[in-house]
Every structure is written in structure tokens, then in C-alpha cells.
Design a protein around this motif. Sequence first.
Motif, short mmCIF file in Angstrom:
data_model
loop_
_atom_site.label_atom_id
_atom_site.label_comp_id
_atom_site.label_asym_id
_atom_site.label_seq_id
_atom_site.Cartn_x
_atom_site.Cartn_y
_atom_site.Cartn_z
N PRO A 158 0.81 -1.23 0.00
CA PRO A 158 0.00 0.00 0.00
C PRO A 158 0.84 1.28 0.00
O PRO A 158 0.52 2.24 -0.72
N THR A 159 1.93 1.30 0.78
CA THR A 159 2.75 2.51 0.85
C THR A 159 3.49 2.73 -0.46
O THR A 159 3.56 3.86 -0.97
N PHE A 161 2.51 1.74 -3.34
CA PHE A 161 1.49 2.14 -4.32
C PHE A 161 1.24 3.64 -4.22
O PHE A 161 1.21 4.35 -5.24
N ARG A 162 1.04 4.14 -2.99
CA ARG A 162 0.79 5.58 -2.81
C ARG A 162 1.99 6.41 -3.26
O ARG A 162 1.85 7.48 -3.85
N LEU A 163 3.18 5.91 -2.97
CA LEU A 163 4.41 6.61 -3.34
C LEU A 163 4.53 6.69 -4.86
O LEU A 163 4.80 7.76 -5.43
N LEU A 164 4.30 5.57 -5.53
CA LEU A 164 4.38 5.55 -6.99
C LEU A 164 3.30 6.42 -7.61
O LEU A 164 3.54 7.14 -8.58
N ARG A 165 2.10 6.38 -7.02
CA ARG A 165 1.01 7.21 -7.54
C ARG A 165 1.39 8.69 -7.49
O ARG A 165 1.16 9.44 -8.44
N HIS A 166 1.98 9.11 -6.37
CA HIS A 166 2.37 10.51 -6.24
C HIS A 166 3.41 10.88 -7.30
O HIS A 166 3.32 11.94 -7.92
N LEU A 167 4.37 10.01 -7.54
CA LEU A 167 5.39 10.28 -8.56
C LEU A 167 4.77 10.30 -9.96
O LEU A 167 5.14 11.12 -10.79
N LEU A 168 3.81 9.40 -10.21
CA LEU A 168 3.16 9.36 -11.52
C LEU A 168 2.30 10.59 -11.77
O LEU A 168 2.12 11.01 -12.91
N GLU A 169 1.76 11.17 -10.70
CA GLU A 169 0.96 12.39 -10.85
C GLU A 169 1.82 13.60 -11.17
O GLU A 169 1.32 14.63 -11.62
N VAL A 198 13.84 3.68 2.39
CA VAL A 198 13.51 2.25 2.44
C VAL A 198 12.40 1.93 1.45
O VAL A 198 12.49 0.97 0.67
N HIS A 199 11.35 2.75 1.45
CA HIS A 199 10.23 2.48 0.55
C HIS A 199 10.59 2.75 -0.92
O HIS A 199 10.07 2.07 -1.81
N ILE A 200 11.45 3.72 -1.16
CA ILE A 200 11.92 3.94 -2.53
C ILE A 200 12.69 2.71 -3.01
O ILE A 200 12.54 2.28 -4.17
N ARG A 201 13.52 2.13 -2.14
CA ARG A 201 14.27 0.92 -2.52
C ARG A 201 13.31 -0.23 -2.84
O ARG A 201 13.50 -0.94 -3.84
N ARG A 202 12.28 -0.39 -2.02
CA ARG A 202 11.29 -1.45 -2.28
C ARG A 202 10.56 -1.20 -3.60
O ARG A 202 10.31 -2.12 -4.38
#
Length: 231
Positions: A158-159, A161-169, A198-202
Motif C-alpha cells: 500500500p505505501t 502504491f501511494r508513493l508511486l502514484r504521487h510520482l506518476l501524478e 527504504v520504501h523507494i528501494r522497495r
Amino acid sequence: MVRAKMLLVEDDAALAELLIWHFQREDFDVAQTPDGEEALILAQESTPDIVLLDWMVENLSGIEVCRRLRRMPETANVPIIMLTARGEEEDRVRGLETGADDYVTKPFSPRELIARVNAVLRRVRPALAGEVLTFADLEMDTVAHKVRRAGQLVALGPTEFRLLRHLLEHPGWVFSRERLLDSVWGQDSEIELRTVDVHIRRLRKAVNAGGLPDIIRTVRSAGYSLDADAA
């Protein structure tokens, strides 16, 4: 579909009613006022995704409202389309120089205005223009919560996903760890900055699986960006 929040600043009651009807049909959440000063208060209370601003409104001119919206941190980057009966080139230039993103001269068709609004939103906030976000060979369905890279499903938590969504926006934008914490985790979060790393690495590991090129760029001393040239 993500509902876009619109602030409509228009003192012609009949036109305002017509525009509200058309944009609500297009699934916009519309707040409307005929008053320039009230418009600034509404924008501060709930940041809109786009502002439709008439040149001539009560108490404050549309130009002054536009100028102040650009100075307020909450609305500095919110797209503004000015509506006006003024068609002279000098007036159009003045509106654009004050910070408007586009300019529509009356009379106009609601269909044309809807198309202009959607065009601006696609440029500024792709998530508000549709349910599928794409960048290079990466695709996110925000409704089904599915991500594909080069046609293959990508498993994300979930985290991530939210992180990628923000970058895609915001493709190409460089976000500091602090900005990402605020946007993805929330301003009240007490999570440490290194958690972002950590989440960017994942996220990288998931979207680059199978030896695909890395499209997440690390900018030294600045943060992270979705960048097709990163590879």
C-alpha cells in the motif's frame, strides 16, 4: 475516476448555474462564489484542483484574485483559467502574466470549456483526468489498484502504491524526502526521513524486476524523481 475539486468564481448567476450543472455532470466537485474575497477564503479552507475565475467579480477583481492565489502557498501551483468578455490581446497577456494558465473569452460553449479544463488537468495532475496513469512503460490503474510495467503485473504494498502514484501524478518533478513524507504519509506523520529511502528501494526493486531499466532517479541532496532518462 478521481473527483476533481473546482472553485468557480463567477458573479453571473445564470452562467454559474449552467457551468455547475455541466461540470457536476463531468463528476467535478464544484464550489462557487460571486465574490473575490470569499474565493480566497474558500481556496484556503479547501485547496481546489482548478480555479475558473471571471475577470469581473464582486469586491476583488479577477486579476487581483489570481495574483493573491499565486502568492498563497496552498494555491501557488493550482491551475487557473480566466473567464472574461475581454478579448483584446493586451488583456489576455495581462491575465497570463498575472499567473493564469489559460484564458477563455465569452461567449464560449460549455463543451469547449470542459475540454480546456481537462487539458490543463492532464498537464498538471494526470490523476484527475482519468483513472489510468502512465509513464514510459509503466501503467497504474488507480481504481483497480493494479500496476503494470512492460505489460507485466507489479506487486506493490500500500505505501509503495501511494508513493508511486504521487510520482506518476508529477512526472519529472524532484521531491525531497520531506515533501514525500508530507504528501504520501501525511503532515502529522512522525516517520523518520530514512523511511522514505527504504520504501523507494522497495519500489525500485518491484518496478525494475526482471532487469528492466530504472526509471526512478535519485538526485543528490534533493530527493527523488520519476524520470525516463534515469535509465
